[in-house]
Design a protein around this motif. Sequence first.
Motif, PDB file in Angstrom:
ATOM      1  N   ALA A  30       0.845  -1.181   0.000  1.00  0.00           N
ATOM      2  CA  ALA A  30       0.000   0.000   0.000  1.00  0.00           C
ATOM      3  C   ALA A  30       0.884   1.236   0.000  1.00  0.00           C
ATOM      4  O   ALA A  30       2.087   1.161   0.287  1.00  0.00           O
ATOM      5  CB  ALA A  30      -0.927   0.003   1.221  1.00  0.00           C
ATOM      6  N   ASN A  31       0.287   2.382  -0.318  1.00  0.00           N
ATOM      7  CA  ASN A  31       1.021   3.640  -0.344  1.00  0.00           C
ATOM      8  C   ASN A  31       0.660   4.509   0.851  1.00  0.00           C
ATOM      9  O   ASN A  31      -0.526   4.671   1.167  1.00  0.00           O
ATOM     10  CB  ASN A  31       0.714   4.429  -1.619  1.00  0.00           C
ATOM     11  CG  ASN A  31       1.341   3.814  -2.852  1.00  0.00           C
ATOM     12  OD1 ASN A  31       2.374   3.158  -2.761  1.00  0.00           O
ATOM     13  ND2 ASN A  31       0.731   4.022  -4.005  1.00  0.00           N
ATOM     14  N   LEU A  80       1.638  -0.857   7.249  1.00  0.00           N
ATOM     15  CA  LEU A  80       0.975   0.446   7.239  1.00  0.00           C
ATOM     16  C   LEU A  80      -0.266   0.430   8.127  1.00  0.00           C
ATOM     17  O   LEU A  80      -0.543   1.394   8.847  1.00  0.00           O
ATOM     18  CB  LEU A  80       0.606   0.832   5.806  1.00  0.00           C
ATOM     19  CG  LEU A  80       0.041   2.239   5.612  1.00  0.00           C
ATOM     20  CD1 LEU A  80       0.950   3.288   6.219  1.00  0.00           C
ATOM     21  CD2 LEU A  80      -0.178   2.519   4.125  1.00  0.00           C
ATOM     22  N   ALA A  81      -1.002  -0.658   8.103  1.00  0.00           N
ATOM     23  CA  ALA A  81      -2.200  -0.758   8.936  1.00  0.00           C
ATOM     24  C   ALA A  81      -1.852  -0.773  10.420  1.00  0.00           C
ATOM     25  O   ALA A  81      -2.597  -0.244  11.249  1.00  0.00           O
ATOM     26  CB  ALA A  81      -2.982  -2.014   8.566  1.00  0.00           C
ATOM     27  N   ASP A  82      -0.700  -1.359  10.774  1.00  0.00           N
ATOM     28  CA  ASP A  82      -0.315  -1.497  12.180  1.00  0.00           C
ATOM     29  C   ASP A  82       0.521  -0.320  12.679  1.00  0.00           C
ATOM     30  O   ASP A  82       0.818  -0.251  13.880  1.00  0.00           O
ATOM     31  CB  ASP A  82       0.479  -2.788  12.386  1.00  0.00           C
ATOM     32  CG  ASP A  82      -0.368  -4.037  12.166  1.00  0.00           C
ATOM     33  OD1 ASP A  82      -1.604  -3.933  12.256  1.00  0.00           O
ATOM     34  OD2 ASP A  82       0.226  -5.105  11.890  1.00  0.00           O
ATOM     35  N   ALA A  83       0.927   0.584  11.789  1.00  0.00           N
ATOM     36  CA  ALA A  83       1.823   1.674  12.181  1.00  0.00           C
ATOM     37  C   ALA A  83       1.136   2.636  13.149  1.00  0.00           C
ATOM     38  O   ALA A  83      -0.033   2.990  12.973  1.00  0.00           O
ATOM     39  CB  ALA A  83       2.286   2.426  10.952  1.00  0.00           C
ATOM     40  N   THR A  84       1.875   3.055  14.162  1.00  0.00           N
ATOM     41  CA  THR A  84       1.366   4.045  15.117  1.00  0.00           C
ATOM     42  C   THR A  84       1.940   5.430  14.867  1.00  0.00           C
ATOM     43  O   THR A  84       1.362   6.427  15.292  1.00  0.00           O
ATOM     44  CB  THR A  84       1.696   3.623  16.553  1.00  0.00           C
ATOM     45  OG1 THR A  84       3.113   3.400  16.665  1.00  0.00           O
ATOM     46  CG2 THR A  84       0.964   2.337  16.914  1.00  0.00           C
ATOM     47  N   GLU A  85       3.100   5.503  14.181  1.00  0.00           N
ATOM     48  CA  GLU A  85       3.749   6.786  13.911  1.00  0.00           C
ATOM     49  C   GLU A  85       4.385   6.767  12.531  1.00  0.00           C
ATOM     50  O   GLU A  85       4.663   5.696  11.968  1.00  0.00           O
ATOM     51  CB  GLU A  85       4.841   7.079  14.941  1.00  0.00           C
ATOM     52  CG  GLU A  85       4.398   7.240  16.369  1.00  0.00           C
ATOM     53  CD  GLU A  85       5.592   7.440  17.283  1.00  0.00           C
ATOM     54  OE1 GLU A  85       6.270   8.489  17.146  1.00  0.00           O
ATOM     55  OE2 GLU A  85       5.855   6.551  18.099  1.00  0.00           O
ATOM     56  N   ARG A 284       1.919  16.055   6.511  1.00  0.00           N
ATOM     57  CA  ARG A 284       1.014  15.005   6.947  1.00  0.00           C
ATOM     58  C   ARG A 284       1.292  13.725   6.173  1.00  0.00           C
ATOM     59  O   ARG A 284       1.767  13.748   5.035  1.00  0.00           O
ATOM     60  CB  ARG A 284      -0.450  15.410   6.751  1.00  0.00           C
ATOM     61  CG  ARG A 284      -0.877  15.639   5.318  1.00  0.00           C
ATOM     62  CD  ARG A 284      -2.319  16.078   5.252  1.00  0.00           C
ATOM     63  NE  ARG A 284      -2.753  16.315   3.873  1.00  0.00           N
ATOM     64  CZ  ARG A 284      -3.954  16.764   3.529  1.00  0.00           C
ATOM     65  NH1 ARG A 284      -4.847  17.025   4.476  1.00  0.00           N
ATOM     66  NH2 ARG A 284      -4.271  16.952   2.257  1.00  0.00           N
ATOM     67  N   ALA A 285       1.056  12.623   6.843  1.00  0.00           N
ATOM     68  CA  ALA A 285       1.176  11.304   6.239  1.00  0.00           C
ATOM     69  C   ALA A 285      -0.206  10.667   6.246  1.00  0.00           C
ATOM     70  O   ALA A 285      -0.860  10.610   7.304  1.00  0.00           O
ATOM     71  CB  ALA A 285       2.178  10.442   7.008  1.00  0.00           C
ATOM     72  N   THR A 286      -0.671  10.186   5.097  1.00  0.00           N
ATOM     73  CA  THR A 286      -2.029   9.636   4.988  1.00  0.00           C
ATOM     74  C   THR A 286      -1.959   8.215   4.451  1.00  0.00           C
ATOM     75  O   THR A 286      -1.284   7.933   3.458  1.00  0.00           O
ATOM     76  CB  THR A 286      -2.885  10.496   4.028  1.00  0.00           C
ATOM     77  OG1 THR A 286      -2.865  11.857   4.481  1.00  0.00           O
ATOM     78  CG2 THR A 286      -4.320   9.996   4.009  1.00  0.00           C
ATOM     79  N   ARG A 287      -2.663   7.328   5.133  1.00  0.00           N
ATOM     80  CA  ARG A 287      -2.731   5.944   4.670  1.00  0.00           C
ATOM     81  C   ARG A 287      -4.162   5.664   4.185  1.00  0.00           C
ATOM     82  O   ARG A 287      -5.102   6.398   4.519  1.00  0.00           O
ATOM     83  CB  ARG A 287      -2.344   4.985   5.773  1.00  0.00           C
ATOM     84  CG  ARG A 287      -3.182   5.069   7.051  1.00  0.00           C
ATOM     85  CD  ARG A 287      -2.597   4.209   8.148  1.00  0.00           C
ATOM     86  NE  ARG A 287      -3.279   4.383   9.425  1.00  0.00           N
ATOM     87  CZ  ARG A 287      -2.892   3.846  10.569  1.00  0.00           C
ATOM     88  NH1 ARG A 287      -1.792   3.096  10.604  1.00  0.00           N
ATOM     89  NH2 ARG A 287      -3.562   4.062  11.690  1.00  0.00           N
ATOM     90  N   PRO A 288      -4.354   4.620   3.395  1.00  0.00           N
ATOM     91  CA  PRO A 288      -5.680   4.321   2.843  1.00  0.00           C
ATOM     92  C   PRO A 288      -6.709   4.055   3.947  1.00  0.00           C
ATOM     93  O   PRO A 288      -6.372   3.557   5.030  1.00  0.00           O
ATOM     94  CB  PRO A 288      -5.463   3.062   2.001  1.00  0.00           C
ATOM     95  CG  PRO A 288      -3.998   3.029   1.719  1.00  0.00           C
ATOM     96  CD  PRO A 288      -3.339   3.662   2.903  1.00  0.00           C
ATOM     97  N   ASN A 289      -7.963   4.394   3.671  1.00  0.00           N
ATOM     98  CA  ASN A 289      -9.055   4.114   4.612  1.00  0.00           C
ATOM     99  C   ASN A 289      -9.292   2.604   4.709  1.00  0.00           C
ATOM    100  O   ASN A 289      -9.088   1.873   3.749  1.00  0.00           O
ATOM    101  CB  ASN A 289     -10.344   4.789   4.132  1.00  0.00           C
ATOM    102  CG  ASN A 289     -10.219   6.303   4.205  1.00  0.00           C
ATOM    103  OD1 ASN A 289      -9.584   6.830   5.112  1.00  0.00           O
ATOM    104  ND2 ASN A 289     -10.805   7.000   3.246  1.00  0.00           N
TER     105      ASN A 289
END
Length: 289
Positions: A30-31, A80-85, A284-289
């Motif tokens: 994922a991006n 990416l899903a598990d990242a906290t920071e 800002r850093a944005t991950r997929p919904n």
Amino acid sequence: MMKNKMMAMAAIALGLLGVSCSSDDGPPVANVAIETIGLENLTGGSTYQGWLIVDGQAVPTSRFTNPAGTINLTVLASDLADATEFVLTVEPVGDTDNVPSDAKILTGSFNGSNTATLNFAPVVADLSSTAGQFFLATPTDDVADNDEFGVWFMDGTSAGLTLPTLASGWKYEGWVDFGNVTVSTGTFSDVEGRDDANFFSGSGGMIPDFPGEDFLVLPSQIPLTGVTFPASITSRRVFITVEPFGDNDPAPFYIEPLSGTAGITTGPANPVTMISDTSMPSGRATRPN
């Protein structure tokens, strides 16, 4: 046939979520989209590198030098899903490992959402309240009437700079723009102590216990061209940068909290007040919904 169709439908579904399968049917990737304000292009060989913090460990993303627009960094979707920071570092010239440098420039927490606001102040320093002054003098020799060849960040016999303590991985550095070349006065961490070098000092005087430099003598081992020594500071631009210490880039970094232009008068009775620039990078850093 049915298996291929199901795989295709799964790939489309993941794509709609901002997730894709690798071309070799490996784990989904994922991006994370990075958008920044105030970062500049790195041209001296150092690079930016993003890091996801997953279970307390830094997971590397790819490197880049130009932060303009939206930077998409591809990572494992599970990380990416598990990242906290998310952390962004400046990696030094020639660096090839996947260990974060100490020069963390932006950091932010996802806090259970899909967007991490990235800030400079908590990870480097809060530059919202700075001040400074300098005067021209040459205390490292005993020659009279040559004070135009030295610059010292002092207020009489006291510190002339008001700057916050920087985080590990960063140092301040003074500079003089001689037109054809910009020359360092030395790196420092303490405004009430000597800087890390006095390359161009004279002899017969003393080095003050504050940052600064006398541009009197060019040692033969320093390959510096474009300026003639002794080098006059009068009418020259003098400034302080925040530097990723150890980046191995000889050019000034672009974060510049203080600057001023020297006049033609010299000595501690004729100080130059520096202009503060309180702007700091953000993003800002944005991950997929």
